[in-house]
Motif scaffolding. Sequence first.
Motif, PDB file in Angstrom:
ATOM      1  N   PHE A  13       0.825  -1.208   0.000  1.00  0.00           N
ATOM      2  CA  PHE A  13       0.000   0.000   0.000  1.00  0.00           C
ATOM      3  C   PHE A  13       0.856   1.254   0.000  1.00  0.00           C
ATOM      4  N   THR A  14       0.224   2.354  -0.425  1.00  0.00           N
ATOM      5  CA  THR A  14       0.921   3.642  -0.433  1.00  0.00           C
ATOM      6  C   THR A  14      -0.080   4.785  -0.321  1.00  0.00           C
ATOM      7  N   GLY A  15       0.439   5.981  -0.285  1.00  0.00           N
ATOM      8  CA  GLY A  15      -0.373   7.195  -0.339  1.00  0.00           C
ATOM      9  C   GLY A  15      -0.016   7.904  -1.638  1.00  0.00           C
ATOM     10  N   SER A  16      -0.874   8.831  -2.065  1.00  0.00           N
ATOM     11  CA  SER A  16      -0.653   9.434  -3.373  1.00  0.00           C
ATOM     12  C   SER A  16       0.550  10.367  -3.437  1.00  0.00           C
ATOM     13  N   GLN A  17       0.903  11.003  -2.309  1.00  0.00           N
ATOM     14  CA  GLN A  17       1.789  12.172  -2.368  1.00  0.00           C
ATOM     15  C   GLN A  17       3.280  11.874  -2.380  1.00  0.00           C
ATOM     16  N   LYS A  18       3.654  10.604  -2.348  1.00  0.00           N
ATOM     17  CA  LYS A  18       5.091  10.332  -2.339  1.00  0.00           C
ATOM     18  C   LYS A  18       5.506   9.914  -3.746  1.00  0.00           C
ATOM     19  N   ALA A  19       6.091   8.757  -3.927  1.00  0.00           N
ATOM     20  CA  ALA A  19       6.677   8.472  -5.249  1.00  0.00           C
ATOM     21  C   ALA A  19       5.644   8.298  -6.363  1.00  0.00           C
ATOM     22  N   LEU A  20       4.352   8.230  -6.041  1.00  0.00           N
ATOM     23  CA  LEU A  20       3.351   8.167  -7.118  1.00  0.00           C
ATOM     24  C   LEU A  20       3.089   9.538  -7.732  1.00  0.00           C
ATOM     25  N   ALA A  42      -5.502   7.044  -0.409  1.00  0.00           N
ATOM     26  CA  ALA A  42      -4.922   5.824   0.159  1.00  0.00           C
ATOM     27  C   ALA A  42      -5.071   4.743  -0.904  1.00  0.00           C
ATOM     28  N   ILE A  43      -3.969   4.051  -1.208  1.00  0.00           N
ATOM     29  CA  ILE A  43      -3.972   3.058  -2.282  1.00  0.00           C
ATOM     30  C   ILE A  43      -3.498   1.720  -1.713  1.00  0.00           C
ATOM     31  N   VAL A  44      -4.368   0.729  -1.779  1.00  0.00           N
ATOM     32  CA  VAL A  44      -4.074  -0.581  -1.189  1.00  0.00           C
ATOM     33  C   VAL A  44      -4.231  -1.630  -2.289  1.00  0.00           C
ATOM     34  N   VAL A  45      -3.220  -2.471  -2.468  1.00  0.00           N
ATOM     35  CA  VAL A  45      -3.283  -3.511  -3.496  1.00  0.00           C
ATOM     36  C   VAL A  45      -3.176  -4.875  -2.803  1.00  0.00           C
ATOM     37  N   ALA A  46      -4.264  -5.637  -2.893  1.00  0.00           N
ATOM     38  CA  ALA A  46      -4.369  -6.907  -2.152  1.00  0.00           C
ATOM     39  C   ALA A  46      -4.292  -8.084  -3.113  1.00  0.00           C
ATOM     40  N   GLY A  47      -3.348  -8.966  -2.863  1.00  0.00           N
ATOM     41  CA  GLY A  47      -3.173 -10.161  -3.694  1.00  0.00           C
ATOM     42  C   GLY A  47      -4.206 -11.233  -3.355  1.00  0.00           C
ATOM     43  N   PRO A  48      -4.195 -12.337  -4.134  1.00  0.00           N
ATOM     44  CA  PRO A  48      -5.207 -13.383  -3.959  1.00  0.00           C
ATOM     45  C   PRO A  48      -5.270 -13.959  -2.539  1.00  0.00           C
ATOM     46  N   ALA A  49      -4.121 -14.194  -1.906  1.00  0.00           N
ATOM     47  CA  ALA A  49      -4.148 -14.793  -0.556  1.00  0.00           C
ATOM     48  C   ALA A  49      -4.760 -13.820   0.451  1.00  0.00           C
ATOM     49  N   ALA A  50      -4.503 -12.527   0.262  1.00  0.00           N
ATOM     50  CA  ALA A  50      -5.081 -11.529   1.172  1.00  0.00           C
ATOM     51  C   ALA A  50      -6.595 -11.468   0.985  1.00  0.00           C
ATOM     52  N   MET A  51      -7.059 -11.530  -0.269  1.00  0.00           N
ATOM     53  CA  MET A  51      -8.507 -11.497  -0.508  1.00  0.00           C
ATOM     54  C   MET A  51      -9.167 -12.761   0.048  1.00  0.00           C
TER      55      MET A  51
END
Length: 390
Positions: A186-193, A200-209
């Motif tokens: 996960f990350t926030g918009s204001q740094k390297a993006l 707030a940006i959260v990316v959840a893989g298959p095991a997390a889902m």
Amino acid sequence: MTERRLLMIPGPIEFEPEVLRALGQKTLSHVDADFIAIFGRAIGRLRDVFLAPRAQPFVIAGSGTLAMEIAAANVVEPGETALVVDTGYFSDRMAQIFDRQGVKVVRVAAPIGRVPDLGEIEKALKTQSIKAVAVTHVDTSTGVRAPVEAIAKLARENGALSLSDGVCAVGAEVLRQEAWGVDVAFTGSQKALGVPPGLAIVVAGPAAMAAYKARKTRVASLYSDFGQWLPIMEAYEAKKPAYFATPAVNLVTALDVSLGHLLAEGMDARFARHARIADAFRAAWSALGLETLPTSADVTANTLSALYYPDGVDASVVGHVRDEGVVIAGGLHPEARTKYFRVGHMGAVTGSDVLATVGAIERGLARAGYGTADGRGLVAAQKGLAAKAR
Ligand SMILES: *Cc1c(COP(=O)(O)O)cnc(C)c1O
């Protein structure tokens, strides 16, 4: 008073004019077909940026801290145990978040400037029942980068999920979420993006889902619950209108523009550029006789530098550098807050920004009584940049 001051802190950063223009556009309805297309495309682009083709991205209005709360709340249940790999200020925050959610916390810590021993992490995983391991990819308080790939592997081998706080890393430090087996990044918009604060940006893989779907208890916060957002994210990608809570329309539009820039540069080229820029800064610090908080090169981040004030110099140097036209940050880690300063170097940063920043720091240090601003840092940085350009 000039507004032309270069912002070189570890977030927010300097943003691309095209990203800022997107923010200033007329706000569309959140169910307008044009906005649906933009949001859907941004969600798809996040999979490419995180290198997580099978994962589910969530884009939710809030700061990076909300991303931490969402990651923790959805995959770990009250009464379960999380292991926090403690590298500083933001790992401590993650531990507080788990604690507030009724999750037991086991910490494996290291002295300031280091990362915890992998053997200790493994021992904790083998001797206790751990649901998830949380690691801060780059701790913004110290500039220490943790070995996320190795820690995710240890977690997986021991039946635990892995959570990576990439708020000061994603889009700059190497992250291959799927290949590394990181379950939630996960990350926030204001740094390297490279997008103003607010997402707030959260990316959840298959095991997390799968862990989410297997929960015995429901997520206490409605706003943080994957279950509320999943149909919304799926609808936007399927180009259909949906509503749970109003998305930050202009920020999402700016995010889509910035992710387009990241992918046009290419993730590997982007990782390499950040490494090059960081090397040029490190050459300057060493020429200036400045000592970094991270104690070895392999744990030193490419997204920021954390540097001790030289003997006889105090935090006033941050103000002097600002007067010289460049905004840098003071210390953050509670054990050393007044002893060091930080320089962010992520996102759209260029070789010219490196030279402007090193020059302003040399002059600021000279004003504070250290050195004579004779350009030795500048020469080292310039040589570093030129060598890499060949
Ligand atoms: C900045 C940061 C956060 C917090 O993000 P906010 O947007 O300030 O809430 C969390 N973790 C890390 C590693 C960060 O650098």
